[in-house]
Motif scaffolding. Sequence first.
Motif, PDB file in Angstrom:
ATOM      1  N   ASP A  85      13.070  17.834  -3.163  1.00  0.00           N
ATOM      2  CA  ASP A  85      12.430  17.513  -3.924  1.00  0.00           C
ATOM      3  C   ASP A  85      11.502  16.301  -4.638  1.00  0.00           C
ATOM      4  O   ASP A  85      10.927  16.125  -6.199  1.00  0.00           O
ATOM      5  CB  ASP A  85      12.781  18.379  -4.809  1.00  0.00           C
ATOM      6  N   PHE A  86      12.610  15.918  -4.251  1.00  0.00           N
ATOM      7  CA  PHE A  86      11.744  14.053  -4.481  1.00  0.00           C
ATOM      8  C   PHE A  86      10.714  13.433  -3.625  1.00  0.00           C
ATOM      9  O   PHE A  86      11.225  13.947  -2.068  1.00  0.00           O
ATOM     10  CB  PHE A  86      13.122  13.310  -4.806  1.00  0.00           C
ATOM     11  N   TYR A  87      10.029  12.369  -3.728  1.00  0.00           N
ATOM     12  CA  TYR A  87       9.692  11.451  -2.771  1.00  0.00           C
ATOM     13  C   TYR A  87      10.529  10.000  -3.242  1.00  0.00           C
ATOM     14  O   TYR A  87      10.629   9.143  -4.430  1.00  0.00           O
ATOM     15  CB  TYR A  87       8.371  10.770  -2.949  1.00  0.00           C
ATOM     16  N   MET A  91      16.628   1.682  -4.314  1.00  0.00           N
ATOM     17  CA  MET A  91      16.076   2.747  -3.935  1.00  0.00           C
ATOM     18  C   MET A  91      15.882   3.094  -5.283  1.00  0.00           C
ATOM     19  O   MET A  91      16.560   3.041  -5.935  1.00  0.00           O
ATOM     20  CB  MET A  91      16.975   4.180  -3.047  1.00  0.00           C
ATOM     21  N   CYS A  92      14.941   4.065  -5.541  1.00  0.00           N
ATOM     22  CA  CYS A  92      14.679   5.451  -6.400  1.00  0.00           C
ATOM     23  C   CYS A  92      13.494   6.016  -5.721  1.00  0.00           C
ATOM     24  O   CYS A  92      13.179   5.926  -4.743  1.00  0.00           O
ATOM     25  CB  CYS A  92      13.256   3.455  -7.110  1.00  0.00           C
ATOM     26  N   GLY A  93      13.475   7.123  -7.025  1.00  0.00           N
ATOM     27  CA  GLY A  93      12.824   8.293  -6.430  1.00  0.00           C
ATOM     28  C   GLY A  93      11.896   8.669  -7.724  1.00  0.00           C
ATOM     29  O   GLY A  93      12.302   8.648  -8.565  1.00  0.00           O
ATOM     30  N   ILE A  94      11.571  10.133  -7.710  1.00  0.00           N
ATOM     31  CA  ILE A  94      10.150  10.526  -8.218  1.00  0.00           C
ATOM     32  C   ILE A  94      10.529  11.905  -7.689  1.00  0.00           C
ATOM     33  O   ILE A  94      10.436  12.123  -6.739  1.00  0.00           O
ATOM     34  CB  ILE A  94       8.963  10.083  -8.124  1.00  0.00           C
ATOM     35  N   PHE A 117       5.817   6.941   0.108  1.00  0.00           N
ATOM     36  CA  PHE A 117       6.294   7.992  -0.544  1.00  0.00           C
ATOM     37  C   PHE A 117       6.519   8.584   0.549  1.00  0.00           C
ATOM     38  O   PHE A 117       6.155   9.577   1.007  1.00  0.00           O
ATOM     39  CB  PHE A 117       5.743   8.419  -0.931  1.00  0.00           C
ATOM     40  N   TYR A 118       8.908   8.751   0.228  1.00  0.00           N
ATOM     41  CA  TYR A 118       9.425   9.487   1.884  1.00  0.00           C
ATOM     42  C   TYR A 118       9.815  10.728   1.042  1.00  0.00           C
ATOM     43  O   TYR A 118      10.758  10.741   0.574  1.00  0.00           O
ATOM     44  CB  TYR A 118      10.626   8.619   2.098  1.00  0.00           C
ATOM     45  N   ARG A 119       9.762  11.930   1.237  1.00  0.00           N
ATOM     46  CA  ARG A 119       9.631  12.728   1.160  1.00  0.00           C
ATOM     47  C   ARG A 119      11.123  13.387   1.082  1.00  0.00           C
ATOM     48  O   ARG A 119      11.637  13.138   2.585  1.00  0.00           O
ATOM     49  CB  ARG A 119       8.690  14.895   0.760  1.00  0.00           C
ATOM     50  N   ARG A 122      -1.361   0.112  -3.158  1.00  0.00           N
ATOM     51  CA  ARG A 122      -1.667   1.499  -1.999  1.00  0.00           C
ATOM     52  C   ARG A 122       0.020   1.467  -1.798  1.00  0.00           C
ATOM     53  O   ARG A 122       1.239   1.918  -1.835  1.00  0.00           O
ATOM     54  CB  ARG A 122      -2.198   0.482  -0.149  1.00  0.00           C
ATOM     55  N   VAL A 123      -0.351   3.218  -1.768  1.00  0.00           N
ATOM     56  CA  VAL A 123       0.325   4.373  -1.614  1.00  0.00           C
ATOM     57  C   VAL A 123       0.527   5.170  -0.467  1.00  0.00           C
ATOM     58  O   VAL A 123      -0.582   6.068  -0.263  1.00  0.00           O
ATOM     59  CB  VAL A 123       0.944   5.006  -2.613  1.00  0.00           C
ATOM     60  N   ALA A 124       1.500   4.999   0.040  1.00  0.00           N
ATOM     61  CA  ALA A 124       1.462   5.942   1.805  1.00  0.00           C
ATOM     62  C   ALA A 124       2.550   7.549   1.441  1.00  0.00           C
ATOM     63  O   ALA A 124       3.199   6.999   1.060  1.00  0.00           O
ATOM     64  CB  ALA A 124       1.865   5.929   3.254  1.00  0.00           C
ATOM     65  N   ILE A 125       1.642   8.605   1.653  1.00  0.00           N
ATOM     66  CA  ILE A 125       2.800   9.515   1.166  1.00  0.00           C
ATOM     67  C   ILE A 125       2.672  10.507   2.469  1.00  0.00           C
ATOM     68  O   ILE A 125       2.126  10.507   3.334  1.00  0.00           O
ATOM     69  CB  ILE A 125       1.806  10.359   0.097  1.00  0.00           C
TER      70      ILE A 125
END
Length: 898
Positions: free
Chosen positions: A41-43, A75-78, A36-38, A96-99
Motif C-alpha cells: 500500500d506504499f510507494y 528510505m522513505c515512503g508515502i 516511486f517503487y510500489r 520528475r517522478v517515475a511511477i
Amino acid sequence: MITASKEGKTERPVKLTPMLQQYMDIKQQHEDAILFYRMGDFYEMFFEDAVIASKILNITLTSRNKKSDPVQVPMCGIPYHAVQNYLSKLIEAGQRVAICEQVEDPADAKGIVKRDVIRIVSPGVVTDDQLLDDKSNNYICALNLREKGKSSSCGVSFLDISTGEFLIGEYSGNGQELTDVLDQVTRLQPAELLVAQNSTSVGDTLLGEIKALLPRICITSNGGDSSGLDSVPAAREMLCDHFSVVSLDGFGCATFNEGVLAAATLLDHVRKTQKTAVGHIEKLTPIETGAILHLDEASRRNLELTQTIVGASRQGSLISILDQTCTPMGARLLKNHLLFPLQQQEKIISRLDATTYFFKNSHSRKELRALLESVYDLERLNSRMTLGSGNGRDMIALKTSLSALPQILSALKNCDTSELLDIRSRFDCLTDLYDLLEQAIAEDSPVTLREGNLIKQGYNKELDELVALQRDGKKLILELENKERSATGIAKLKVGFNRVFGYFIEVSKVHSDKVPEHYIRKQTLVNAERFITAELKEFEEKVLGAQDQRVELEYNLFVAIRDRLAASSSRLLQTANLLARLDVLLNNGEVAHRYNYRRPEINGEDVIEIVEGRHPVIERMMPSGEFVPNDVYLDQKKDEVLIITGPNMAGKSTVLRQTALIVLMAQMGCYVPAESAKIGIVDRIFTRVGAMDNLRQGQSTFMVEMSETANILNNSTERSLVILDEIGRGTSTYDGLSIAWAVAENLVNKNERGVKTLFATHYHELTELAKSHSRVRNYSIGVREWRGNIIFLHKLVKGGTSRSYGIQVAALAGVPQEVVLRAKEILKDIELGKFAKTTGGEKNPRITSKNRKHPDQLSLFSPPPDRIHELLDAISPDECSPMEALNTLYRLKELRKQ
C-alpha cells in the motif's frame, strides 16, 4: 555492488536483497527521476531519491538494514492512495517522478513480483486536475536549433498533453530567429523545456535567456535518444504515421524542417513517458505570426496582461478583469486570445458581431451561461480517457457535461451571427456517449478502480448475478441450513464460517450418529464436529470468489467503456472547442454589459481615436464614477507623436497603458472601456515603461531600458503603436535628454511615415519638437496648485507643461517636512541661477553663475523660450473646451508669477 550513506551518497558496500536489486535495475533506466517503487500500500523511495523527496515532502527519512548491516540505506515512503498530494509537491519543486507498479499477479510470480515504470510525471507532462491550473495550458516545449555559418534556423514545438493541443513553429532567415523563438517561449510559458544533449554556443545563449526570463522552468534532456529521429525525413514519417496522413501539407507546415524535428522529438518523448497511446493529439497547428498582433515579452510584462509586475499575481492583471468565463476550456481560450490578438479585420468583426448579439440579448446570454456552468473540463476529461487514467468520477463529470449539450444547442437556435452559426452547424450533442454513461456508470463511483461499485445494475447480466450472490449470501446460507436440518433431522445443525476453514456444517457430538455418510469431517471440537459437503463447497467457492470476480469484471467493463469514449476523442474535442468559443463570446458580452464597455469600430485606416477611454483594471479598483476618462487621437498626418508632460502621480502612465490595452482588446474582438473607439488595425504594440534591472544577465536598469528602446526602434513599423514612458531617465540629465530627443525624432521620421507614439517625459525640452516637426503634438496632464499644494485632475489636455511638481509629490509620499523645505530652497536657487560649489561651513550653497530669468528645467537650448507667448500661440479658441480654457488660465497665472 551498491554503496550508501545517510545522504544517499556512496560510501560502503550494501548487500542487496532481490527487492533492492530490482529497484536499482529500474532506477538505472530513470536516473533523472525520483522512483516511486510500489510495495503493498506504499510507494517507497531509496538512496538519493529518499533524501531529496523527504526534504521536499517533509516526511520522515528512515533506513533499511538497520540490524543486518552497519551501513544504512536511506528510505522513505508515502501511501499509494494519497499519491496525488505528494506528486503535486514534487512537480511544483521541478522534479520528475517515475511511477513503478507491479505488472504481474503475485499469485503467478516466481520469486519477486515483476515491476515496471508505467508512466513518468514531470512539470510539463501532467494530466491530473490537482497538478494543473484549469485556466492555463500546461505546455512542454522542444527546441531544435541548426547553425549554418553566421545564420541559424530554429524549430520550436509546444504540446499540452492534458488537452491535446500541439503547436509547431520555425524561424529562420530574418536575423531575428532567436528573438522570435524567445518571444514564443515567454508568451506560452511552458512548464518544461526538452533540450538535446549536444549543445552549441548559440543554443546555450538561448537557453540562458530562457532560464533568466522563466526561472521556474524545468529543463529536461532527451538523452540523445529519439528513436532514430536524426533526420527530417524520419521525423516527418513518424508524425505522418501518428496522424495517419501521407504528408504534413494539410497542417500547413510542409516547408518546416527544424520545426518538424522539434515536434517529432516532443511526440516521441511524450509517448515514452506516458507509456500509452496519445490518440487525443489529433492535429499539428502552426504558430501564426503574420495574422496576429505582436507583443514582445517586455510589452506583455509592462502591460500586465496575465500577471502583475510586482508579485507576479493574476489578481490585478488584465486577464483577471476580462475572465468571467464559465468553463476551464473557455478560460484557456480567452487567455489565448489575449496573448494572440488578431490583425485580420474580418475575424475581429466576426467576434464583435457575436459579442454584440449577447450584449443586446441578455436573456439568451444568461440562459447559455447558466447551462455552461454545469460543463466540466471536456478537453482534460477526454485526455484522461485517451491516456487510460480516467476514473469513475471523471465519467460522472463527463456525463453531467454531456447532459447540458441538447439544451445548449436549443438555446442557440435564434443566434444568427456568422460565428454563432458556425458553432451551431458543427455542434454534436454526443447523445450516444451520454446514453452509454447513463446506462453503465454508477452515480457514486469511487476514484479507485479496484474497489467495485463502478457499474450500474442492469448493464451486465453476469455482474448482476455476482452482486446478487454477495447481497443474498446470508439468505442462501439460511436456506441451506434449513434444508440440511430437514434432511438429517438434526434440529440444532448450523452452517458457520471462519477465515481459516471457510464455510462448514457444525453438529454437536450428541447427534453424531445422525450425520449422513456424504458429510466430510473437517474439524473436531470438544463438543462438536464440523463437516463439509460438495454442495457447501460449491457454495463457498461461489460466495468467496464473488467479490474478486465482481471487482475484476467491473474493472474490465469500465476499461471497455473508457476505450469506447477514447475512440470518440475527435468528437469530444470538437465539442469542447465549440463550447470554449461559445463561452468566450458569452464572456465578452457579459464583461461588456457588466463594465459598460462599448463596441470599437475596426478599420484599415491609420487612425486611433478613443473618446473617454478608461483603464480596464484601475477603474475596477476605484469607487464607481471616480476614474477620470481621457481622449486620445493618433494618426500619421498631424497627430502622430504625442509628447506628454506633467507630474508623477498625475496619470501619464495610466493614459499610456490604457491606450495600448484598448487597442489590444479591440483586436481581440472585445468591447472596450471607452465611450467610443475607432481603431485602425496595428501590427505591433511596443511599450517601454518603468525601470527594472536584469542582474542575471548583467544588465543595469539603464541597459534594460536601452535594450527595449533599441528593439522598438529596430522593429516598429508605420502600423505599430509605441508607448514610451520616461526614456533616458537612467543616466545623466544631458545624456538622457539627448537620447530621448533622438528617439522621438527617429520615431516621427522613420521610413518617412513615422510611428504612432505616446511619449511621456519629464524632459520638458522635448516640447520643442512640436515646432520643428509637423506631426508632433504637445499634451500634458492637468494639475491645479492651491496654497502650495497640488490637485491632480488626471485629465489629458493640449499643450505642454514646464513643471513636474516633484517636490510636492515627494511631500505627498511622506518625505520628511525638513527635506521637502530644503528641496524647495535648493530648487529656488537653481531656478535663479545661483547654485555653486559649497564652501566652508555655508548652510545654503549659493550660486556664482549669472541669474537665470526663466525657472525652467536646465535646458540644452538657448535662449529659453517665452512660455506665455508659446502657450498663447498653441491655443485654438474655437476648439478649446471649458475645462481646457480653465486649465490654460491657471497655467498663464503660474507663468506670470515666474
